[in-house]
Design a protein around this motif. Structure first.
Motif, PDB file in Angstrom:
ATOM      1  N   UNK A 149       0.794  -1.332  -0.242  1.00 41.81           N
ATOM      2  CA  UNK A 149       0.027  -0.020  -0.206  1.00 41.81           C
ATOM      3  C   UNK A 149       0.794   1.336   0.005  1.00 41.81           C
ATOM      4  N   UNK A 150       2.233   1.394   0.166  1.00 41.86           N
ATOM      5  CA  UNK A 150       2.903   2.342   0.176  1.00 41.86           C
ATOM      6  C   UNK A 150       2.893   3.572  -0.893  1.00 41.86           C
ATOM      7  N   UNK A 151       2.906   2.831  -2.064  1.00 44.24           N
ATOM      8  CA  UNK A 151       2.690   3.560  -3.354  1.00 44.24           C
ATOM      9  C   UNK A 151       1.036   3.326  -3.769  1.00 44.24           C
ATOM     10  N   UNK A 154       0.554   0.829  -6.747  1.00 45.86           N
ATOM     11  CA  UNK A 154       0.378  -0.652  -6.262  1.00 45.86           C
ATOM     12  C   UNK A 154       0.587  -1.686  -7.728  1.00 45.86           C
ATOM     13  N   UNK A 155       1.458  -1.217  -8.252  1.00 47.11           N
ATOM     14  CA  UNK A 155       2.141  -2.094  -9.384  1.00 47.11           C
ATOM     15  C   UNK A 155       3.382  -1.914  -9.511  1.00 47.11           C
ATOM     16  N   UNK A 156       3.871  -3.258 -10.334  1.00 46.67           N
ATOM     17  CA  UNK A 156       5.313  -3.535 -10.522  1.00 46.67           C
ATOM     18  C   UNK A 156       6.097  -2.526 -11.371  1.00 46.67           C
ATOM     19  N   UNK A 168       8.176  -1.547  -6.604  1.00 45.83           N
ATOM     20  CA  UNK A 168       8.924  -0.351  -5.899  1.00 45.83           C
ATOM     21  C   UNK A 168       8.046  -0.250  -4.463  1.00 45.83           C
ATOM     22  N   UNK A 169       9.036   0.418  -3.560  1.00 45.89           N
ATOM     23  CA  UNK A 169       8.239   0.988  -2.326  1.00 45.89           C
ATOM     24  C   UNK A 169       8.910   2.176  -2.092  1.00 45.89           C
ATOM     25  N   UNK A 170       8.192   3.273  -1.935  1.00 49.48           N
ATOM     26  CA  UNK A 170       8.385   4.506  -1.646  1.00 49.48           C
ATOM     27  C   UNK A 170       7.380   5.114  -0.672  1.00 49.48           C
ATOM     28  N   UNK A 171       7.900   6.299  -0.055  1.00 52.75           N
ATOM     29  CA  UNK A 171       6.795   7.040   0.768  1.00 52.75           C
ATOM     30  C   UNK A 171       6.270   6.209   1.872  1.00 52.75           C
ATOM     31  N   UNK A 172       7.178   5.206   2.344  1.00 52.00           N
ATOM     32  CA  UNK A 172       6.508   4.225   3.141  1.00 52.00           C
ATOM     33  C   UNK A 172       6.162   4.718   4.556  1.00 52.00           C
ATOM     34  N   UNK A 173       7.029   5.776   5.025  1.00 47.71           N
ATOM     35  CA  UNK A 173       6.689   6.388   6.378  1.00 47.71           C
ATOM     36  C   UNK A 173       5.650   7.411   6.132  1.00 47.71           C
ATOM     37  N   UNK A 174       5.246   7.734   5.153  1.00 52.06           N
ATOM     38  CA  UNK A 174       4.124   8.784   4.948  1.00 52.06           C
ATOM     39  C   UNK A 174       2.885   8.248   4.929  1.00 52.06           C
ATOM     40  N   UNK A 175       2.312   8.084   6.287  1.00 49.34           N
ATOM     41  CA  UNK A 175       1.060   7.335   6.284  1.00 49.34           C
ATOM     42  C   UNK A 175      -0.127   7.885   5.909  1.00 49.34           C
ATOM     43  N   UNK A 177      -3.874   8.746   3.291  1.00 50.13           N
ATOM     44  CA  UNK A 177      -4.848   8.338   2.074  1.00 50.13           C
ATOM     45  C   UNK A 177      -3.918   7.960   0.950  1.00 50.13           C
ATOM     46  N   UNK A 178      -4.227   6.951   0.011  1.00 50.64           N
ATOM     47  CA  UNK A 178      -3.718   6.643  -0.968  1.00 50.64           C
ATOM     48  C   UNK A 178      -4.811   6.411  -2.052  1.00 50.64           C
ATOM     49  N   UNK A 179      -4.928   7.247  -3.067  1.00 45.00           N
ATOM     50  CA  UNK A 179      -5.987   7.125  -3.975  1.00 45.00           C
ATOM     51  C   UNK A 179      -5.482   5.897  -5.163  1.00 45.00           C
TER      52      UNK A 179
END
Length: 244
Positions: A149-151, A154-156, A168-175, A177-179
């Motif tokens: 859910x971090x990005x 939600x794709x490769x 890819x994993x980015x903005x992990x610590x930025x909790x 809303x994710x659209x």
């Protein structure tokens, strides 16, 4: 925000065609791990948060649970659940997970399968679940894994030939809303770190008894070669907790 995408006719139709919607629990890739986390269900009163089609409610009754209450906001989901349930010990209620207001000690077991990443205030839900469980009661939940859910995409990350190079994993610590896009629809999810899930449960009065990051079974891998990519990164996080 209390979402109800499942009452959108187009979205519901697409969801109804998913393998887990047709095949039930045995078609859900994480079910073998979730089932292993469940406590003894005989004579237990069970609450299912985000019950959907009612698969878990019917399962716990098959395991001799005394009763089951399924809560969901979608009338279409509940209509399907009622049509496919012939058991007076199962009750379905149309209610947002955040709005539950059960009596203290009303349940022995609470389950939530792949619903809480749609809920903004996980802390509110944990406190309410703690309230309505008996001392020693069990809370079993599954959510989309924070690595997933971090990005919002939600794709490769794909190579020049369309090959899946990495997740890819980015903005992990930025909790928050994710659209995201799910079944060709815009959907709001809430990203939380693993630490937040665990610490929120602890702060709400639970003891964590087990974590699981399930992979497809060997049978699933043998049946579908594309499932092998699901071993490259976690997609689900499962947590078992007990009320102190």
């Amino acid at each position: 925000m209390k979402q109800n995408k499942y009452d959108d006719p187009g979205f519901f139709e697409q969801y109804s065609r998913m393998p887990r919607s047709i095949g039930g629990l045995n078609a859900a890739g994480e079910w073998h791990e979730l089932r292993a986390l469940l406590p003894e269900l005989r004579d237990r009163r069970v609450l299912d948060l985000g019950c959907g089609f009612g698969w878990h409610c019917r399962y716990v009754r098959e395991q001799q649970a005394r009763s089951a209450v399924g809560v969901d906001l979608s009338e279409k989901m509940l209509a399907y659940a009622r049509e496919n349930t012939n058991d007076s010990a199962i009750e379905y209620r149309r209610l947002a997970i955040e709005d539950i207001d059960f009596a203290a000690g009303e349940f022995d077991v609470a389950i939530s399968s792949l619903a809480l990443h749609y809920v903004e205030r996980f802390d509110f839900v944990c406190r309410k679940v703690h309230h309505c469980l008996v001392p020693g009661g069990t809370f079993i939940l599954s959510v989309e894994h924070p690595v997933f859910t971090a990005l919002a995409a939600q794709d490769w990350h794909y190579g020049p030939q369309g090959e899946r190079l990495h997740w890819p994993v980015d903005d992990y610590q930025n909790e928050g809303v994710r659209q995201t896009r799910f079944l060709d629809n815009d959907v709001v999810k809430y990203h939380r770190t693993i630490a937040t899930y665990i610490n929120t449960l602890l702060d709400s009065g639970f003891t964590i008894t087990k974590l699981s990051e399930p992979q497809p079974t060997q049978e699933m891998l043998a049946a579908n070669s594309e499932m092998r990519d699901e071993t490259r990164r976690p997609i689900f996080l499962l947590i078992a907790a007990v009320k102190n």
